[in-house]
Design a protein around this motif. Structure first.
Motif, short mmCIF file in Angstrom:
data_model
loop_
_atom_site.label_atom_id
_atom_site.label_comp_id
_atom_site.label_asym_id
_atom_site.label_seq_id
_atom_site.Cartn_x
_atom_site.Cartn_y
_atom_site.Cartn_z
N MET A 1 0.70 -1.11 0.04
CA MET A 1 -0.10 0.01 -0.01
C MET A 1 1.10 1.26 -0.01
O MET A 1 0.48 2.23 -0.50
N PHE A 2 2.06 1.24 0.89
CA PHE A 2 2.99 2.36 0.93
C PHE A 2 3.35 2.62 -0.55
O PHE A 2 3.69 3.76 -1.13
N LYS A 3 3.79 1.43 -1.20
CA LYS A 3 4.37 1.51 -2.68
C LYS A 3 3.43 2.30 -3.42
O LYS A 3 3.94 3.05 -4.41
N GLU A 4 2.32 1.75 -3.55
CA GLU A 4 1.22 2.43 -4.45
C GLU A 4 0.94 3.99 -3.93
O GLU A 4 0.88 4.71 -4.94
N PHE A 5 1.06 4.24 -2.76
CA PHE A 5 0.79 5.68 -2.57
C PHE A 5 2.14 6.63 -2.99
O PHE A 5 1.98 7.44 -3.61
N LYS A 6 3.05 5.95 -2.65
CA LYS A 6 4.59 6.67 -3.20
C LYS A 6 4.34 6.88 -4.82
O LYS A 6 4.84 7.64 -5.64
N GLU A 7 4.08 5.76 -5.59
CA GLU A 7 4.02 5.88 -7.03
C GLU A 7 2.85 7.05 -7.51
O GLU A 7 2.91 7.61 -8.34
N PHE A 8 1.63 6.94 -6.65
CA PHE A 8 0.46 8.00 -6.93
C PHE A 8 1.10 9.38 -6.76
O PHE A 8 0.88 10.41 -7.55
#
Length: 144
Positions: A1-8
């Motif tokens: 989830m943190f990775k997705e947020f970082k990409e967003f």
């Protein structure tokens, strides 16, 4: 989830939006000052009036001729239609200023694009004779 947020967050659109909001907030202060400090006094000089103090009391006791703020402070229910009219007028002035700003930016951008197009060499395409020879060759190939 943190990775997705970082990409967003790393997407260009999100950062552009954040910069736009920050600049918009700063620009709002400038436009509000323009309206409040420069345009509204000129409108007042030209015979306009300040609507912001216009109201009528729905319920409660308010002394005759009291200001809107005094009426609100007394706890009375007031219908402050003048404040609404002032907000609408301010919105229209701000919208006009933004319209003029966007129009000026578009004019500058259009001039820059025209200049770049004028400086770019014209693309060399096939001549009319080349196209006719291609058509002739294709027709010969179909007959054969």
């Amino acid at each position: 989830m943190f990775k997705e947020f970082k990409e967003f967050i790393a997407r260009g659109n999100v950062i552009d939006l954040a910069v736009g909001i920050i600049i918009g907030a700063a620009f709002t202060a400038i436009v509000n000052s323009l309206v409040t400090d420069l345009i509204n006094p000129i409108i007042g000089l030209l015979g306009g009036t300040d609507f912001s103090g216009w109201y009528f009391v729905l319920s409660g006791n308010v002394p005759e001729g009291a200001s809107l703020q005094a009426a609100r402070d007394s706890g009375a229910a007031v219908f402050a239609y003048g404040a609404f009219l002032s907000a609408v007028i301010n919105f229209l002035i701000i919208a006009w200023v933004i319209f003029l700003l966007v129009k000026a930016v578009n004019r500058v951008q259009s001039a820059a694009i025209r200049k770049k197009e004028a400086e770019a060499p014209a693309a060399a395409g096939p001549t009319q004779e080349d196209l006719l020879m291609q058509i002739r060759d294709e027709l010969r190939a179909q007959r054969a």
